[in-house]
Design an enzyme around this catalytic site. Structure first.
Site, PDB file in Angstrom:
ATOM      1  N   ASP A 361       0.839  -1.193   0.000  1.00  0.00           N
ATOM      2  CA  ASP A 361       0.000   0.000   0.000  1.00  0.00           C
ATOM      3  C   ASP A 361       0.876   1.245   0.000  1.00  0.00           C
ATOM      4  O   ASP A 361       1.895   1.314   0.699  1.00  0.00           O
ATOM      5  CB  ASP A 361      -0.915   0.020   1.232  1.00  0.00           C
ATOM      6  CG  ASP A 361      -1.941   1.148   1.185  1.00  0.00           C
ATOM      7  OD1 ASP A 361      -2.199   1.658   0.078  1.00  0.00           O
ATOM      8  OD2 ASP A 361      -2.475   1.515   2.249  1.00  0.00           O
ATOM      9  N   GLN A 362       0.483   2.217  -0.793  1.00  0.00           N
ATOM     10  CA  GLN A 362       1.201   3.489  -0.826  1.00  0.00           C
ATOM     11  C   GLN A 362       1.001   4.245   0.486  1.00  0.00           C
ATOM     12  O   GLN A 362      -0.012   4.092   1.156  1.00  0.00           O
ATOM     13  CB  GLN A 362       0.701   4.340  -1.991  1.00  0.00           C
ATOM     14  CG  GLN A 362       0.986   3.729  -3.352  1.00  0.00           C
ATOM     15  CD  GLN A 362       0.325   4.502  -4.475  1.00  0.00           C
ATOM     16  OE1 GLN A 362      -0.488   5.397  -4.249  1.00  0.00           O
ATOM     17  NE2 GLN A 362       0.675   4.164  -5.712  1.00  0.00           N
ATOM     18  N   GLY A 553      -4.639   3.376   1.042  1.00  0.00           N
ATOM     19  CA  GLY A 553      -5.652   2.399   0.651  1.00  0.00           C
ATOM     20  C   GLY A 553      -5.543   2.002  -0.812  1.00  0.00           C
ATOM     21  O   GLY A 553      -6.461   1.388  -1.362  1.00  0.00           O
ATOM     22  N   HIS A 554      -4.426   2.322  -1.453  1.00  0.00           N
ATOM     23  CA  HIS A 554      -4.169   1.903  -2.838  1.00  0.00           C
ATOM     24  C   HIS A 554      -3.471   0.546  -2.788  1.00  0.00           C
ATOM     25  O   HIS A 554      -2.310   0.389  -3.152  1.00  0.00           O
ATOM     26  CB  HIS A 554      -3.305   2.936  -3.564  1.00  0.00           C
ATOM     27  CG  HIS A 554      -3.926   4.293  -3.626  1.00  0.00           C
ATOM     28  ND1 HIS A 554      -3.206   5.433  -3.909  1.00  0.00           N
ATOM     29  CD2 HIS A 554      -5.203   4.707  -3.441  1.00  0.00           C
ATOM     30  CE1 HIS A 554      -4.027   6.480  -3.895  1.00  0.00           C
ATOM     31  NE2 HIS A 554      -5.241   6.064  -3.602  1.00  0.00           N
ATOM     32  N   ILE A 555      -4.227  -0.439  -2.343  1.00  0.00           N
ATOM     33  CA  ILE A 555      -3.669  -1.751  -1.999  1.00  0.00           C
ATOM     34  C   ILE A 555      -3.676  -2.667  -3.215  1.00  0.00           C
ATOM     35  O   ILE A 555      -4.679  -2.784  -3.927  1.00  0.00           O
ATOM     36  CB  ILE A 555      -4.482  -2.376  -0.853  1.00  0.00           C
ATOM     37  CG1 ILE A 555      -4.321  -1.546   0.431  1.00  0.00           C
ATOM     38  CG2 ILE A 555      -4.064  -3.815  -0.600  1.00  0.00           C
ATOM     39  CD1 ILE A 555      -5.239  -1.967   1.557  1.00  0.00           C
TER      40      ILE A 555
END
Length: 619
Positions: A361-362, A553-555
């Site tokens: 995640d970022q 939340g860019h998983i």
């Protein structure tokens, strides 16, 4: 398209906010007044809402109904909406789309309200587990994970920034032995989804007429243009970051239309309203995929809707498009996952796969604030609302993002022109400090110390390609309980993640020192994070990152795509779950690499490509 169970969930909103359609205006007041009250009511709910976990008592529920379809899609987010549209193009196919949330409203579609939606029932209210090396400035050392619980998924609650990623992301994907996912193969899908209305666009890389309308935000206070000029002083050029090259700066490209949020519910799903072969169930939370233990064939979905336990049966396929958290959770609840984990929770294993084990995640550092002498005069609330309703302009048409940049810092180990950092420059004319603190779970003593009250802008520095690896596991076998999301951020053994973020921070500070921004008297806020040594420059910023970097939340990777040789692979390059028939995953959870941007456009692309793969197999 038939939509069932349109029931308001924001109890107490008596005006424009309802989950189905806007009610008739109050005859004793104007639409203008009703809309203004709706904005205020959304702010109130966002300031008071608390998520309350429920328990599922299986023994007290009986299946009350079942119905048969050709395809069942779980999740009406970016990929699920695209899939539902494309599969229902075939009139003889009956398609069911399950969505746990409800629909948007005129208030939630107002772009400036995006900062409030994460602390309302429009969001799943996910957080990470307690972290030891990151999120140290957040309540209980847990970061928020934005995750839309609404028709349209994340596209109904996000900041509306449109990013495809870098073409090298997809070539790296293909280099893993997954040749169908190289840049040349996915570019036609990116062009197919776009209705691109950014001025002077390159027709080799964009097109008109697709479902997703892309434009610039309809309001700016002028800061964005100053940022672009300042970047030129550092030899950073202005580019179309969704075009031929990505390194540079730009005004943001957004998924808005005529100044309003334009989610996939309004694009892909709105196109299907006259199709009788697509049924959409709202408030329908999937609990388990039904799989025959003998044939290993997925044949149905058990779901809960308004207290009723229901089953949908699929004769052709079930497609999971619930996103990078809910998809692995549902796989695990259905017996697909690490055998020992499942047995410990008394779940019968069906397929021993490493579901949830390759999470990346970022992270974004949100503590970089700059004071400046702003000349922009903020209109009063009455003027703001009038400008929005009459002309689709003004501060309500934007979340406050003025500029975006993709940079390769000195910390990058890449030999290619490949960004490791993203900048988002935000000056929200309607900033609400208390809501910012609440959304990000920032400890009050840190928030009050770090964030100025006025006359400032923020540069959010995002780590695009984290090396740290986390996982998702079940908390228990109750399908209504949140899973354990351990992002494990900033734990890579050689500290490349934190070094990249610090390098990005330094680049932002260098930008502030340019002549262009010095004319605006831009200077870094001298407020410091308690507990971080301000006398040691590099160590201070590393400490600051561990406290005030948040998970985006860019998983990716939680249902990882891979070859047969990849022990962590959950799906193959056709999106089929290994060892299970008639079950695919089509969302960002399959992505085996990190993407240079957010995951909305890549997820839509996956949904489009999945639809073609399915059509090729069944038509």
């Amino acid at each position: 398209m038939a939509i069932f169970s349109c029931i308001p969930f924001l109890i107490g909103l008596s005006i424009s906010i309802a989950t189905c359609s806007s009610p008739e205006p109050d005859p004793k007041s104007t639409y203008f007044e009703n809309f203004s009250k709706g904005l205020a009511e959304m702010e109130r709910i966002a300031s008071e809402y608390e998520y309350k976990e429920k328990n599922f008592e299986d023994e007290k529920r009986n299946v009350t109904a079942s119905k048969e379809f050709d395809f069942i899609i779980i999740g009406a987010g970016p990929s699920g909406a695209a899939l539902a549209n494309r599969l229902s193009e075939v009139p003889e196919w009956k398609v069911l789309l399950l969505e746990a949330g409800y629909v948007e409203t005129t208030i939630s579609q107002t772009p400036s309200m995006s900062k409030y939606l994460q602390t309302t029932p429009y969001d799943w209210s996910y957080t990470t587990t307690e972290q030891k090396h990151s999120c140290l400035g957040m309540e209980n050392n847990k970061c928020s994970i934005k995750y839309g619980k609404v028709l349209g998924g994340i596209t109904s609650v996000d900041n509306m920034i449109y990013t495809r990623g870098n073409h090298k992301d997809y070539d790296k994907w293909a280099d893993l032995g997954l040749k169908k996912w190289c840049w040349n193969d996915v570019l036609p899908y990116f062009k197919k989804i776009e209705d691109f209305h950014v001025p002077d666009f390159d027709r080799k890389h964009h097109t008109l007429g697709g479902p997703v309308y892309v434009e610039h935000f309809h309001h700016s206070n002028g800061l964005g243009k100053h940022i672009l000029e300042a970047a030129h002083e550092l030899n950073i050029k202005t580019i179309d970051y969704n075009g031929k090259e990505q390194l540079g700066v730009s005004l943001p490209q957004a998924t808005t239309r005529d100044g309003h949020r334009n989610s996939v519910a309004q694009t892909y799903l709105a196109q299907t309203v006259t199709r009788p072969n697509l049924e959409v169930l709202l408030g329908a939370q999937a609990l388990q995929i039904l799989i025959s233990p003998h044939t290993k064939e997925a044949y149905g979905v058990k779901f809960l809707q308004e207290g009723h336990l229901l089953v949908g049966k699929a004769t052709k396929e079930i497609i999971l498009a619930a996103g990078s958290v809910n998809t692995p959770q549902l796989l695990l609840l259905s017996g697909i996952g690490p055998k020992e984990q499942l047995e410990a929770l008394k779940i019968e294993p069906v397929a021993d796969l490493n579901v949830g084990s390759s999470l990346k995640d970022q992270m974004s550092f949100i503590g970089l604030n700059f004071h400046y002498n702003e000349s922009f005069k903020i209109p009063d609330k009455h003027e703001i609302v009038e400008e929005f309703l009459k002309h689709a302009k003004g501060p309500l048409t934007t979340p406050g993002i003025e500029a975006i940049g993709f940079l390769k810092t000195e910390a990058s180990k890449e030999s290619l022109d490949y960004p490791d950092i993203q900048f988002l420059v935000t000056k929200d004319d309607l900033e609400n400090g208390e809501q910012f603190q609440r959304t990000n779970r920032i400890k009050k003593e840190i928030h009050d110390e770090i964030y100025p009250k006025s006359n400032f802008f923020n540069v959010e520095v995002t780590l695009l390609h984290p090396k740290s690896i986390g996982d998702i596991k079940l908390h228990d076998n109750d399908p209504l309980h949140h899973p354990l999301i351990n992002t494990n951020s900033l734990t890579d053994f050689d500290d490349r993640d934190i070094d990249s973020l610090v390098a990005g921070i330094k680049k932002a500070i260098e930008l502030a020192k340019t002549d262009t921004l010095q004319k605006l008297d831009v200077h870094l806020s001298d407020n410091h994070i308690p507990g971080c040594d301000k006398n040691n420059h590099d160590e201070y910023w590393k400490c600051a990152v561990r406290h005030l970097a948040v998970n985006k939340g860019h998983i990716t990777g939680t249902a990882k795509m891979g070859t047969e040789e990849d022990e962590n692979a959950v799906v193959d390059e056709n999106l089929k779950v290994r060892g299970i028939h008639k079950l695919r995953v089509a969302d960002a959870s399959v992505i085996p690499v990190t993407i240079s941007g957010n995951l909305v456009a890549p997820s839509i692309m996956i949904g489009e490509k999945a639809a073609d793969l399915i059509k090729d197999e069944w038509k």
